[in-house]
Design an enzyme around this catalytic site. Structure first.
Site, PDB file in Angstrom:
ATOM      1  N   CYS A 102     -39.001  59.460  55.740  1.00  0.00           N
ATOM      2  CA  CYS A 102     -37.731  59.035  55.122  1.00  0.00           C
ATOM      3  C   CYS A 102     -36.860  60.242  54.783  1.00  0.00           C
ATOM      4  O   CYS A 102     -37.204  61.041  53.906  1.00  0.00           O
ATOM      5  CB  CYS A 102     -38.055  58.222  53.872  1.00  0.00           C
ATOM      6  SG  CYS A 102     -36.652  57.881  52.808  1.00  0.00           S
ATOM      7  N   CYS A 105     -35.512  60.376  51.186  1.00  0.00           N
ATOM      8  CA  CYS A 105     -36.614  60.714  50.269  1.00  0.00           C
ATOM      9  C   CYS A 105     -36.757  62.224  50.164  1.00  0.00           C
ATOM     10  O   CYS A 105     -36.960  62.766  49.078  1.00  0.00           O
ATOM     11  CB  CYS A 105     -37.927  60.109  50.755  1.00  0.00           C
ATOM     12  SG  CYS A 105     -37.939  58.306  50.805  1.00  0.00           S
TER      13      CYS A 105
END
Length: 177
Positions: A102, A105
């Site tokens: 991600c 993230c």
């Protein structure tokens, strides 16, 4: 720690036209033709880099970012440690739900690291890899990552979805301290 200085390689000639007389005159102007690498201290690398003062970085070279070595490592929580670390904590707990693939993230990790330092002793910070602990993510209805949840006395108090600025997380944390 290794450091390398990059400086532009210049040299070219071009001609200019005078706006007043319209006549051509020659001038030597710099032309950007790439970067040359100059070694200023011992270099630690995993690729082949030519380091003579007049050489350029070869195509097969790799530049390795060592910034990750300086980051605070926010501890991970798993299915086995969830109860004791998060739900039974005496302090409020910030939990980041994330995954290694991600991009957003990875953008929020340094922010969580800063908050972990800033609120040391007042707030505990943990992270949950949703690929490794999907049951926790399912239990709390995590559908998008990154998601940050703040727990107090074992109860979910607030959730922030997405890679948000530090100020947004700070405002949420301050409500529960």
């Amino acid at each position: 720690m290794a450091s390398v200085t990059f400086s532009p390689i210049t040299a070219s000639s071009s001609s200019l036209v005078s706006p007043v007389s319209g006549s051509r005159r020659s001038a030597r102007l710099p032309e950007f033709r790439g970067l040359k690498m100059r070694r200023t201290s011992p270099v630690r690398s995993f690729g082949l880099i030519k380091t003579s003062p007049n050489s350029r970085v070869s195509r097969g070279a790799r530049i390795v970012c060592e910034a990750q070595d300086t980051a605070v490592d926010v501890p991970s929580v798993t299915d086995k440690t969830w109860q004791s670390l998060v739900l039974e904590s005496e302090l409020p707990v910030l939990v980041e739900f994330w995954a290694p693939w991600c991009g957003p993230c990875r953008m929020i990790h340094p922010v969580i690291d800063e908050l972990s330092k800033q609120y040391a002793g007042k707030l505990k910070c943990y992270k949950v890899n949703t690929d490794e602990s999907p049951s926790i993510a399912t239990q709390y209805g995590i559908r998008s990552i990154p998601t940050v949840i703040i727990f107090k006395n074992g109860q979910k108090k607030d959730a922030i979805i997405g890679a948000v600025p530090k100020s947004t997380l700070t405002t949420s944390i301050e409500k529960f301290l």
